[in-house]
Design a protein around this motif. Structure first.
Motif, mmCIF file in Angstrom:
data_model
loop_
_atom_site.group_PDB
_atom_site.id
_atom_site.type_symbol
_atom_site.label_atom_id
_atom_site.label_comp_id
_atom_site.label_asym_id
_atom_site.label_seq_id
_atom_site.Cartn_x
_atom_site.Cartn_y
_atom_site.Cartn_z
ATOM 1 N N VAL A 30 0.869 -1.180 0.000
ATOM 2 C CA VAL A 30 0.000 0.000 0.000
ATOM 3 C C VAL A 30 0.907 1.232 0.000
ATOM 4 N N SER A 31 0.317 2.415 -0.073
ATOM 5 C CA SER A 31 1.104 3.654 -0.042
ATOM 6 C C SER A 31 1.488 4.019 1.386
ATOM 7 N N THR A 32 2.494 4.851 1.525
ATOM 8 C CA THR A 32 2.883 5.338 2.862
ATOM 9 C C THR A 32 1.726 6.113 3.486
ATOM 10 N N ARG A 33 0.947 6.796 2.638
ATOM 11 C CA ARG A 33 -0.216 7.522 3.138
ATOM 12 C C ARG A 33 -1.200 6.574 3.821
ATOM 13 N N THR A 34 -1.392 5.389 3.248
ATOM 14 C CA THR A 34 -2.305 4.397 3.828
ATOM 15 C C THR A 34 -1.793 3.915 5.185
ATOM 16 N N ILE A 35 -0.480 3.714 5.299
ATOM 17 C CA ILE A 35 0.079 3.265 6.589
ATOM 18 C C ILE A 35 -0.138 4.324 7.666
ATOM 19 N N TYR A 36 0.072 5.592 7.315
ATOM 20 C CA TYR A 36 -0.186 6.670 8.285
ATOM 21 C C TYR A 36 -1.649 6.640 8.734
ATOM 22 N N ASN A 37 -2.566 6.461 7.789
ATOM 23 C CA ASN A 37 -3.993 6.391 8.124
ATOM 24 C C ASN A 37 -4.294 5.183 9.009
ATOM 25 N N ASP A 38 -3.645 4.057 8.707
ATOM 26 C CA ASP A 38 -3.848 2.850 9.522
ATOM 27 C C ASP A 38 -3.373 3.062 10.957
ATOM 28 N N ILE A 39 -2.267 3.755 11.117
ATOM 29 C CA ILE A 39 -1.753 4.042 12.471
ATOM 30 C C ILE A 39 -2.755 4.910 13.233
ATOM 31 N N ASP A 40 -3.361 5.889 12.541
ATOM 32 C CA ASP A 40 -4.394 6.722 13.180
ATOM 33 C C ASP A 40 -5.557 5.851 13.651
ATOM 34 N N LYS A 41 -5.974 4.905 12.838
ATOM 35 C CA LYS A 41 -7.079 4.012 13.203
ATOM 36 C C LYS A 41 -6.709 3.148 14.409
ATOM 37 N N LEU A 42 -5.515 2.600 14.382
ATOM 38 C CA LEU A 42 -5.077 1.746 15.504
ATOM 39 C C LEU A 42 -5.024 2.549 16.801
ATOM 40 N N ASN A 43 -4.561 3.785 16.736
ATOM 41 C CA ASN A 43 -4.487 4.610 17.947
ATOM 42 C C ASN A 43 -5.867 4.928 18.496
ATOM 43 N N GLU A 44 -6.850 5.104 17.611
ATOM 44 C CA GLU A 44 -8.227 5.312 18.076
ATOM 45 C C GLU A 44 -8.718 4.093 18.853
ATOM 46 N N LEU A 45 -8.396 2.912 18.358
ATOM 47 C CA LEU A 45 -8.792 1.675 19.040
ATOM 48 C C LEU A 45 -8.049 1.513 20.366
#
Length: 675
Positions: A30-45
């Motif tokens: 995936v793109s680096t942008r997607t990984i940044y977004n995934d990290i945001d999601k994980l932190n919300e959880l």
């Protein structure tokens, strides 16, 4: 549900060293942008179970959690996630309110938010306040339900801002299918950006993607945008999206109007960019001149700093101004994650920016928000950082030895020959301890047992064995000391008075002496118009059959004078092909040019008056009677002359004199007289 989130978390939780974002992007394809977004999601959880959040620093991730969280289990518990956090509940209710069609009921909200009825009614009070703050009303209609009333643009802006706070929405029940739409939108935006020649910042890309998705969802509930202002010419984003009407309609599964495409194009032009080709707009000339004035004004507040020589500062502000202006016109809110950092670390600089930003606001007839202004400050802060450099600083050592001067000197010589250190003194124990109470060093090397709380101590043998050298080596590491020319000037000013010019001259000399000249750009002299416009660069009553002939002639004059190569003429014609409408800067006046790297050799202007007016394609400013060929070697050197020329041509009388001139001297008299 996509398994990437739990798999990504599992990988991070088991790691023993840091991961690069790019490494993770490659691993998950995936793109680096997607990984940044995934990290945001994980932190919300992770917030929902009070677990340690994942930290990112300079593109690296190091996550430490002795008891990893079962992310997959949390993902499947939508109701638990929402009910556990009042902030999340309010966000989800607000999203639902803005996504539902007219006359939705409490039951509709309950199904989407998974909360109890009492909780919903209590939270709705808070949601109504948020809507009112954004000039939107949630109206209750008896026997029908609820209806959202407000400007469609404001509703969409609020919905996007709310979605930005809820990275987990598309992981929740009922929204998984939206991931396919988002992926298609992602690809479309990438294609359009490539055609425009820009690269958006990750944050801006995500926001634009949400605007596309929100537009699709609002159209599904029959809510469309109304653009009241009729456009005469289209910018590059608008031109390209209008050609993608069929593709966007297919993506949205409904017919999309030209107004909606223009709205989405505006959202693209509001986005911050990290890379671009020259993006011409109807205000390109104004943007160039006002940025120069703005930098000069701020520079006057800092006598020991010269912001005007920083080409990167000029280019950065020029690239930023266009989207900032567009966002402000659209009343699009933006938050600077470094806002507090700016206020804490660059207060005086930010105060100067706030004062002089009025120059830009007055010219463009806008008022930037505090958050928006702080981005301008960051460009100047980056310029300050570029002025800094670091030099090695030797570790300061004191030697304490009771064996006598000769032994101390031998030990001192051995240490200096082995390490890059500064031995600031050799003492006996009693004298050394007393000296250390008033002085600071990095390390004490002693031949006797000694305990000190204020500084590290290494005990060695006078002959300095290999083991002793190893012990010292653990403390003697390269220490780099920041040196700033401005700090040096401040020291000098303690002992002598310097006026502004003297301070700048000394700054330049120190920069050269400290070998900074290669890393800093030299400010080029900005000539006046009368210094570069000569009779050889003027052609009166030229017969041009069409636009390209008129442009070519203005370029030939520049080439014949040695200001450009013949390739520059091709660049001018190509630029007119792409940005023809914006080349016509005023009624009857065109200013074709090319990029500096396309053959510009020196600064210059040519003036061609046309025997018969020529159509360039501008809906209001055609036909063209005066063609001004511009040759620029960078973004700044030509600006003083350009400003003078614009001032001259702001007079209708001067324009008529240009058009009716029978002799080149008539134009030269106006230029040299500064009329």
């Amino acid at each position: 549900m996509d398994n990437r989130l739990p798999n990504l978390y599992s990988l991070l939780a088991k790691q023993t060293s840091s991961f690069q974002i790019s490494e993770l992007a490659a691993r998950f394809q995936v793109s680096t942008r997607t990984i940044y977004n995934d990290i945001d999601k994980l932190n919300e959880l992770l917030k929902t179970v009070d677990a340690t959040e994942i930290m990112i620093e300079k593109g690296h991730i190091l996550y430490v959690n002795e008891t990893p969280v079962d992310i997959e289990k949390i993902l499947f518990k939508d109701s638990d996630f929402i009910n556990s956090d009042k902030r999340v509940r309010k966000i989800r209710i607000l999203e639902s309110v803005l996504l539902l069609p007219d006359n939705f009921s409490s039951e509709d909200l309950l199904q989407r938010t998974l909360v109890s009825k009492n909780t919903l009614l209590n939270d709705l009070r808070s949601v109504r306040k948020e809507l009112v703050k954004n000039e939107i009303v949630l109206e209750t209609i008896p026997f029908k339900g609820y209806k959202v009333i407000g400007e469609e643009a404001k509703i969409r802006n609020l919905l996007v801002a709310t979605l930005e706070q809820d990275p987990l929405l598309f992981e929740s029940t009922g929204f998984e299918k939206e991931k396919a739409s988002l992926a298609e939108i992602d690809r479309l935006i990438e294609e359009v950006n490539e055609m425009i020649g820009i690269q958006l910042s990750d944050q801006s890309f995500q926001k634009v993607k949400l605007h596309f998705w929100v537009t699709m969802k609002r159209l599904e509930v029959q809510k469309s945008i109304q653009l009241l202002e009729e456009k005469d010419i289209y910018n590059k984003e608008e031109q390209i999206l209008l050609t993608r009407k069929e593709q966007v309609s297919k993506l949205f599964s409904l017919a999309i109007s030209e107004e909606e495409l223009l709205y989405l194009a505006n959202k693209l032009s509001e986005a911050s960019i990290t890379k671009n080709q020259e993006l011409m707009t109807d205000k390109w000339l104004t943007f160039n001149l006002i940025i120069e004035q703005f930098i000069t004004a701020v520079d006057q507040d800092f006598s020991e700093i010269d912001f005007t020589i920083d080409q990167k500062l000029y280019e950065g502000l020029l690239n930023h101004l266009r989207p900032a202006y567009k966002r402000t016109l659209a009343k699009e809110t933006i938050e600077n994650p470094m806002y507090d950092y700016v206020l804490d670390n660059y207060y005086l600089l930010h105060s100067s920016i706030c004062k002089h930003i009025l120059l830009i606001e007055k010219e463009l007839k806008v008022e930037f928000s505090d958050q928006e202004i702080s981005f301008f400050t960051l460009f100047f802060a980056a310029s300050l950082e570029r002025k800094k450099f670091f030099v090695p600083k030797k570790t300061k050592i004191v030697i304490i030895c009771n064996a006598g001067i000769s032994t101390s000197e031998i030990l001192k010589s051995k240490i200096k020959n082995t390490f890059q250190v500064e031995v600031v003194g050799t003492f006996g124990a009693r004298e050394g301890i007393k000296w250390l109470s008033d002085h600071k060093v990095d390390l004490v090397v002693t031949t006797i047992p000694l305990e000190l709380k204020s500084v590290p101590v290494v005990q060695v043998n006078p002959y300095l064995s290999d083991e002793d050298r190893e012990s010292i080596h653990r403390f003697v590491k390269p220490i780099f000391h920041e040196v700033n020319v401005d700090h040096l000037l401040a020291i000098v000013k303690k002992y002598t008075d310097l006026n502004i010019q003297e301070a700048k001259s000394l700054s330049n000399e120190l920069t050269t002496y400290l070998n900074l000249s290669q890393s800093r750009e030299k400010k080029e002299y900005q000539p006046m118009l009368k210094e570069i416009l000569t009779p050889e660069l003027i052609d009166l009553n030229y017969s041009a059959k069409n636009r390209d002939e008129a442009v070519k002639r203005s370029g030939e004059l520049l080439v014949n004078k040695g200001l450009a190569t013949s390739a520059y003429i091709d660049g001018m014609i190509e630029n007119v092909e792409v940005n023809g409408t914006y080349i016509v800067i005023a009624p009857g006046i065109a200013m074709p040019h090319a990029r500096p790297e396309e053959g510009a050799l020196d600064v210059g202007f040519s003036i061609v008056t046309l025997k018969e007016p020529v159509v360039f394609g501008h809906p209001k400013n055609d036909p063209v009677k005066i063609v001004i060929g511009l040759c620029a070697i960078d973004h700044q050197t030509h600006l003083k002359a350009l400003a003078e020329l614009v001032e001259i041509l702001s007079s209708e009388e001067n324009i008529e004199c240009f058009i009716n001139a029978k002799d080149k001297k008539e134009i030269m008299d106006i230029v040299e007289g500064g009329k």
